[in-house]
Design a protein around this motif. Structure first.
Motif, PDB file in Angstrom:
ATOM      1  N   ILE A 184     -28.756 -22.815 -51.903  1.00 50.97           N
ATOM      2  CA  ILE A 184     -28.106 -21.487 -51.352  1.00 50.97           C
ATOM      3  C   ILE A 184     -26.665 -21.594 -50.879  1.00 50.97           C
ATOM      4  CG2 ILE A 184     -28.707 -19.714 -49.470  1.00 50.97           C
ATOM      5  CD1 ILE A 184     -30.845 -19.855 -51.637  1.00 50.97           C
ATOM      6  N   GLU A 185     -25.874 -20.672 -50.825  1.00 51.19           N
ATOM      7  CA  GLU A 185     -24.316 -20.653 -50.849  1.00 51.19           C
ATOM      8  C   GLU A 185     -24.358 -20.460 -49.190  1.00 51.19           C
ATOM      9  OE1 GLU A 185     -20.197 -19.133 -52.077  1.00 51.19           O
ATOM     10  OE2 GLU A 185     -21.929 -18.605 -53.112  1.00 51.19           O
ATOM     11  N   GLY A 186     -24.941 -19.678 -48.747  1.00 47.93           N
ATOM     12  CA  GLY A 186     -24.900 -19.436 -47.040  1.00 47.93           C
ATOM     13  C   GLY A 186     -25.956 -18.421 -46.659  1.00 47.93           C
ATOM     14  N   VAL A 187     -25.545 -17.764 -45.421  1.00 45.50           N
ATOM     15  CA  VAL A 187     -26.536 -16.940 -44.669  1.00 45.50           C
ATOM     16  C   VAL A 187     -25.678 -15.688 -44.200  1.00 45.50           C
ATOM     17  CG1 VAL A 187     -28.400 -18.394 -44.129  1.00 45.50           C
ATOM     18  CG2 VAL A 187     -26.730 -18.032 -42.637  1.00 45.50           C
ATOM     19  N   MET A 188     -26.239 -14.571 -44.195  1.00 42.54           N
ATOM     20  CA  MET A 188     -25.599 -13.381 -43.627  1.00 42.54           C
ATOM     21  C   MET A 188     -26.213 -13.117 -42.126  1.00 42.54           C
ATOM     22  SD  MET A 188     -26.069  -9.205 -44.668  1.00 42.54           S
ATOM     23  CE  MET A 188     -24.650  -9.053 -46.011  1.00 42.54           C
ATOM     24  N   THR A 221     -27.235 -11.307 -52.025  1.00 42.73           N
ATOM     25  CA  THR A 221     -27.793 -11.592 -50.608  1.00 42.73           C
ATOM     26  C   THR A 221     -29.322 -11.160 -50.449  1.00 42.73           C
ATOM     27  OG1 THR A 221     -25.500 -11.190 -49.549  1.00 42.73           O
ATOM     28  CG2 THR A 221     -27.583 -11.410 -48.320  1.00 42.73           C
ATOM     29  N   TYR A 222     -30.141 -12.399 -50.383  1.00 44.26           N
ATOM     30  CA  TYR A 222     -31.362 -11.978 -50.414  1.00 44.26           C
ATOM     31  C   TYR A 222     -32.262 -11.844 -49.142  1.00 44.26           C
ATOM     32  CZ  TYR A 222     -36.412 -13.044 -51.232  1.00 44.26           C
ATOM     33  OH  TYR A 222     -37.483 -13.014 -51.196  1.00 44.26           O
ATOM     34  N   LEU A 223     -32.990 -10.773 -49.144  1.00 49.79           N
ATOM     35  CA  LEU A 223     -33.659 -10.476 -47.924  1.00 49.79           C
ATOM     36  C   LEU A 223     -35.061 -10.808 -47.844  1.00 49.79           C
ATOM     37  CD1 LEU A 223     -32.463  -6.648 -47.163  1.00 49.79           C
ATOM     38  CD2 LEU A 223     -31.534  -8.589 -46.443  1.00 49.79           C
ATOM     39  N   ARG A 224     -35.364 -11.744 -47.013  1.00 45.12           N
ATOM     40  CA  ARG A 224     -34.800 -11.965 -45.545  1.00 45.12           C
ATOM     41  C   ARG A 224     -35.300 -13.480 -45.277  1.00 45.12           C
ATOM     42  NH1 ARG A 224     -34.143  -8.020 -41.496  1.00 45.12           N
ATOM     43  NH2 ARG A 224     -34.467  -6.626 -43.280  1.00 45.12           N
ATOM     44  N   MET A 225     -34.429 -14.017 -44.296  1.00 38.60           N
ATOM     45  CA  MET A 225     -34.835 -15.302 -44.007  1.00 38.60           C
ATOM     46  C   MET A 225     -35.872 -15.188 -42.985  1.00 38.60           C
ATOM     47  SD  MET A 225     -32.084 -18.303 -42.948  1.00 38.60           S
ATOM     48  CE  MET A 225     -32.323 -18.923 -41.208  1.00 38.60           C
TER      49      MET A 225
END
Length: 398
Positions: free
Chosen positions: A13-17, A378-382
Motif C-alpha cells: 500500500i502506498e499510504g493512508v488517508m 483510496t480504499y475504504l476502510r482501514m
C-alpha cells in the motif's frame, strides 16, 4: 495503528488517508490550533515509509454513511450558529443542518470578524506551516473539504434522525436567509422578481421518487424557464463556493510539492431518469440535456486540482430496479468529463466492500478505455475487517 501500518506497508500500500477535523484542531477558540495528534501520525507514517493523504475536514463527522464517531464543528462555531441559525443549510420545512456552514455565508464576516473562507484559509495556512517539512514527501496530498462528508455538494440527503433514506430524491437546501437573499437578487437581476421568493414549491420531500413530484417528473418544471433559472443559480452557487476554497488552497499550498484534490459525490440513484433528481438537489445540474460534471471538472482543472470521485466499486445490477441507479453510467460520464477538461481523476469506493467482485470492478473502472483512467485509488476502510486473513488474501495478495 503501528501494527496496521506495518501490515499495510508489507502489502504494498502506498499510504493512508486521514481527516484533519476542524472540530478537533481549532476546538479551543479562533486560531488556537492543536496539531499534536496529527504530528504523531505523520511521524509514524514516515517511520513505516507510508505516505499520507490529509483531508481538510471542515464538516461534522456523524450522521452519514460509515460515520462511526461524532465530531461536531468547533464549539465556538456552534455558539455562533446558536446565535445565528442561518449560518447553516436549511430546508423548506426550516430544518437546520449543523454538518457544514452554508456556502452563502462564504464572504460574510460572521465568525467573530472572519469570513468562513478566511477561517478555512487560516486553518490550511496553519497546517502548511506546522507540517512544511513533510509536505510533498510524507504528506503527498491535501484533499480540500468543500461540504458535507468533505464533498462539494449540498447536504440534500441527510441520514441523521432518519430524515432521508435511500433512494429518496432529497430536498433543496436554499432556505437560510443568506441563500434566499442571493436567490432574490438573482431573480431580480433578470426582471423575474417572483422567481426569487423561494425554491420550487413542487419539488417534493426527501423520500419521494421523481414521478411523485411535478418538478422532477419526466416532463416536469425542472425543464421549463423557471426550473432552468433556479437550477443554474443553485448549482452556480456551489461551483463558486468550490472555486473560492480551491483558489485559496492553491495559493496556500503552491510550491510545497503536495498535490491538491477535491471530492465529488457519486449520486447514482435516479441517474436513469430524465431529471436526475437526486443529483439536482445535491447541486449537480446534470440532466438528460445537461452535463453537470464538466463544469465541476473545468473549475477544478483551472487550479490543477485532482477530482476524487466515489462509487468506483459499484455495478448497475447490484441496485434495486426501482431506484433507476446507474453507478457505471455515472462513472463513465465523469471519466469523459475529466478527460475533456484535462483534469486528473482519482477514485474511492462509496461503501465498505471486502469482496472480490467489488475489487474487480475497481480494476475495470481504473482503466482508461472510456475517458480518463484513475491516477490513484483510496480504499475504504482501514479497520479490523480489512486485516482478517480471508479478506486479506482476496484483496491484497497482488
Amino acid at each position: 495503528m503501528n501494527a496496521s501500518f506495518m501490515a499495510l506497508k508489507s502489502a504494498g500500500i502506498e499510504g493512508v488517508m486521514v481527516d484533519a477535523w476542524w472540530g478537533l484542531v481549532e476546538k479551543e477558540g479562533p486560531m488556537k490550533y492543536n496539531w499534536e495528534g496529527y504530528a504523531e501520525l505523520v511521524k509514524m507514517a514516515q517511520k513505516h515509509g507510508l505516505k499520507l493523504q490529509v483531508v481538510m475536514s471542515f464538516h461534522q463527522c456523524g450522521g452519514n454513511v460509515g460515520d462511526s464517531c461524532s465530531i461536531p464543528l468547533p464549539p465556538w462555531v456552534l455558539e455562533e450558529i446558536r446565535k445565528n441559525p442561518d449560518l447553516v443549510y436549511t430546508d423548506r420545512s426550516g430544518r437546520r443542518n449543523p454538518e457544514y456552514l452554508s456556502l452563502a455565508c462564504d464572504l460574510l464576516p460572521l465568525l467573530r470578524g472572519r469570513t468562513p473562507i478566511q477561517v478555512y484559509s487560516d486553518y490550511m495556512r496553519s497546517f502548511r506551516d506546522r507540517f512544511k517539512d513533510y509536505l510533498g514527501e510524507v504528506i503527498a496530498e491535501i484533499q480540500v473539504g468543500m461540504g458535507p462528508c468533505g464533498e462539494l455538494r449540498y447536504p440534500s440527503y441527510p441520514e441523521s434522525n432518519g430524515t432521508w433514506r435511500f433512494p429518496g430524491i432529497g430536498e433543496f437546501q436554499c432556505y437560510d436567509k443568506y441563500m434566499r437573499a442571493s436567490l432574490q437578487a438573482s431573480a431580480e437581476s433578470i426582471g423575474k422578481k417572483d422567481w426569487g421568493i423561494s425554491g420550487p414549491h413542487d419539488s417534493g420531500q426527501y423520500n419521494q421518487f421523481p414521478e411523485d413530484t411535478t418538478f422532477f417528473r419526466s416532463n416536469g418544471t425542472w425543464n421549463n424557464d423557471y426550473g432552468q433559472f433556479f437550477l443554474e443559480w443553485y448549482s452556480g452557487m456551489l461551483l463558486e463556493h468550490g472555486d473560492r476554497i480551491l483558489a485559496a488552497a492553491n495559493r496556500i499550498f503552491q510550491g510545497t510539492g503536495a498535490k491538491l484534490s477535491g471530492k465529488v459525490a457519486g449520486i447514482h440513484w435516479h441517474y436513469r431518469t430524465r431529471s436526475h433528481a437526486a443529483e439536482l438537489t445535491a447541486g449537480y445540474y446534470n440532466t438528460r440535456h445537461q452535463d453537470g460534471y464538466l463544469s465541476i471538472a473545468r473549475m477544478m482543472g483551472k487550479y490543477g486540482i485532482v477530482m476524487n470521485f466515489t462509487c468506483m466499486e459499484m455495478r448497475d445490477g447490484e441496485q434495486s430496479e426501482n431506484a433507476s441507479c446507474s453507478p457505471e453510467g455515472l462513472v463513465r460520464q465523469v471519466k469523459k468529463a475529466t478527460k475533456t477538461a484535462g483534469t486528473e481523476l482519482a477514485g474511492e469506493n462509496a461503501l465498505e466492500r471486502y469482496d472480490a467482485g467489488a475489487y474487480s470492478q475497481v480494476l475495470t473502472t481504473s482503466r482508461s478505455d472510456s475517458g480518463n483512467g484513475l491516477s490513484a485509488f483510496t480504499y475504504l476502510r482501514m479497520n479490523k475487517r480489512l486485516f482478517e486473513g480471508r479478506i486479506g488474501s482476496t484483496w491484497w495478495s497482488s
